[in-house]
Scaffold this active site. Structure first.
Site, PDB file in Angstrom:
ATOM      1  N   LYS A   1       0.720  -0.917   0.253  1.00 17.86           N
ATOM      2  CA  LYS A   1      -0.247   0.440   0.012  1.00 17.86           C
ATOM      3  C   LYS A   1       1.015   1.736  -0.120  1.00 17.86           C
ATOM      4  CE  LYS A   1      -2.323  -1.278   3.910  1.00 17.86           C
ATOM      5  NZ  LYS A   1      -1.802  -2.824   3.549  1.00 17.86           N
ATOM      6  N   THR A   2       1.824   0.828   0.586  1.00 20.70           N
ATOM      7  CA  THR A   2       2.405   2.488   0.610  1.00 20.70           C
ATOM      8  C   THR A   2       3.611   2.311  -0.453  1.00 20.70           C
ATOM      9  OG1 THR A   2       2.982   2.063   3.585  1.00 20.70           O
ATOM     10  CG2 THR A   2       4.646   3.470   1.963  1.00 20.70           C
TER      11      THR A   2
ATOM     12  N   ASP B   1      -1.570   7.198   6.315  1.00 15.76           N
ATOM     13  CA  ASP B   1      -1.178   5.402   6.493  1.00 15.76           C
ATOM     14  C   ASP B   1      -2.334   5.089   7.516  1.00 15.76           C
ATOM     15  OD1 ASP B   1      -0.346   2.785   6.225  1.00 15.76           O
ATOM     16  OD2 ASP B   1       1.470   3.208   7.304  1.00 15.76           O
TER      17      ASP B   1
ATOM     18  N   THR C   1      -5.807  -1.549   7.088  1.00 18.13           N
ATOM     19  CA  THR C   1      -5.370  -2.763   6.556  1.00 18.13           C
ATOM     20  C   THR C   1      -7.311  -3.025   7.393  1.00 18.13           C
ATOM     21  OG1 THR C   1      -5.160  -2.733   9.595  1.00 18.13           O
ATOM     22  CG2 THR C   1      -2.418  -3.030   7.700  1.00 18.13           C
TER      23      THR C   1
ATOM     24  N   ARG D   1       6.610  -8.272   1.877  1.00 20.02           N
ATOM     25  CA  ARG D   1       7.503  -7.572   3.187  1.00 20.02           C
ATOM     26  C   ARG D   1       8.275  -8.925   3.816  1.00 20.02           C
ATOM     27  NH1 ARG D   1       4.192  -4.232   7.611  1.00 20.02           N
ATOM     28  NH2 ARG D   1       4.511  -2.892   5.441  1.00 20.02           N
TER      29      ARG D   1
END
Length: 353
Positions: A84-85, A129, A178, A237
């Protein structure tokens, strides 16, 4: 007010040295997050996986540029670690505008948000975020800012207070969450595009690892990267983190190359099994099987039995165990499935307890 936002200019050549330093500071001194920032793709063409979201987002950005306007506000939802980032940075890169980064927990007062919004420039991208963790007062201010590009600054207190409207330049808000269910409907409805990121396939994770190994100049063969990808829980990640740990093992105890045997040996040291379960996951599964005969058992009791907080068990371990079909959640509590019993090498009971 402590301004916890920071700005990253995105150009065609990627971030400059100063911008890389800003990205590193964003990781709060954490070397792992700094390394993740260095591996982020810069454009949609380099972004692996999420084909539907990539295509939809490409249409949104291309159409906005053709009209000469800022793109609609974008909401990105999905589990942690899926990009997302990275997509927020890519949006800024694709439209060639600066990126301002902040987070929901840092915006606890309407004044915090007003200060950030009033400093934006024309066409800038604001990335928030964990947007679901903003305060309610800030959310209500954001409604007007997103729709009318205006904020009302309150001057004074009590009956003599006056609202002064402050016009804002057009900007694009990119929100990441999230837990999209925690966003109020009025806020969700103001986003022109909503994209949900799903877990990655092993094939896509393998492509991510091939790219990351090249960026980090790691010697690795396809079988070794495939072994890491298969244990990465569908999350880039985690895949990149395991790649760095296997690299460490290969440098210290191997021949410096990541191959299948090296990957298996390294992941055994770091307690990551064939399905990607780590120490906490196995502790939860073993407690359910050995201490509670497969369940059902309540969350708080289960958390005490593995010496962890209930939130940690519920938000870190359970989602993956449920997704892999190893446990189920019922109104009576958590229950181990037949697959869960067999994964630990036990025969499932003939009847549920």
């Amino acid at each position: 007010m402590t301004d916890r936002s920071y700005e990253v200019d995105v150009d065609d050549d990627g971030p400059t040295g100063a911008e890389e330093e800003q990205l590193t500071r964003a990781g709060a001194g954490d070397p792992e997050r700094a390394a993740e920032a260095a591996l982020r793709p810069r454009g949609l063409g380099d972004f692996v996986g999420q084909p539907q979201v990539r295509e939809q987002l490409s249409l949104v950005l291309d159409a906005a540029q053709a009209r000469g306007r800022a793109p609609d506000h974008v909401l990105l939802s999905g589990p942690p670690g899926l990009g997302k980032t990275t997509l927020a940075m890519i949006i800024a890169h694709e439209i060639d505008k600066p990126l301002r980064v902040t987070s929901g927990p840092a915006i606890q007062h309407a004044g915090d948000l007003a200060a950030i919004l009033s400093s934006l420039e024309e066409g800038e991208v604001l990335f928030v975020d964990e947007i679901h963790r903003m305060s309610r007062a800030a959310e209500e201010m954001l409604y007007v800012a997103m729709e009318d590009f205006r904020v009302d600054v309150i001057v004074g207190k009590g009956p003599g207070a006056t609202a002064i409207p402050l016009e804002l330049p057009s900007f694009t808000l990119v929100g990441a969450t999230t837990r999209s269910g925690l966003l109020p409907a009025p806020l969700r409805d103001r986003f022109g595009f909503t994209g949900h990121l799903d877990f990655y396939s092993t094939e896509d994770l393998h492509r991510v690892l091939v790219r990351s190994a090249g960026k980090l100049e790691i010697a690795a063969d396809s079988a070794g990267l495939q072994e890491i990808a298969s244990r990465s829980r569908g999350t880039p990640r985690i895949a990149n983190r395991l790649l760095r740990r296997v690299r460490d093992w290969a440098q210290v105890r191997g021949d410096g190359t990541i191959h299948e045997d090296a990957a298996r040996a390294a992941l055994r040291v770091y307690e990551v099994d064939e399905l990607g379960l780590d120490r906490l996951d196995r502790s939860v599964l073993q407690a359910l099987c050995r201490r509670f005969r497969g369940g059902p058992v309540g969350l708080s009791t289960l958390a005490v039995s593995v010496a962890e907080e209930a939130e940690t068990v519920e938000e870190v371990a359970e989602p993956f165990l449920v997704r892999e079909g190893l446990i189920t959640r019922t109104p009576r509590g958590r229950i181990v499935t037949d697959a869960g019993w067999r994964h630990l090498g036990y025969e499932p009971p003939e009847a549920p307890f």
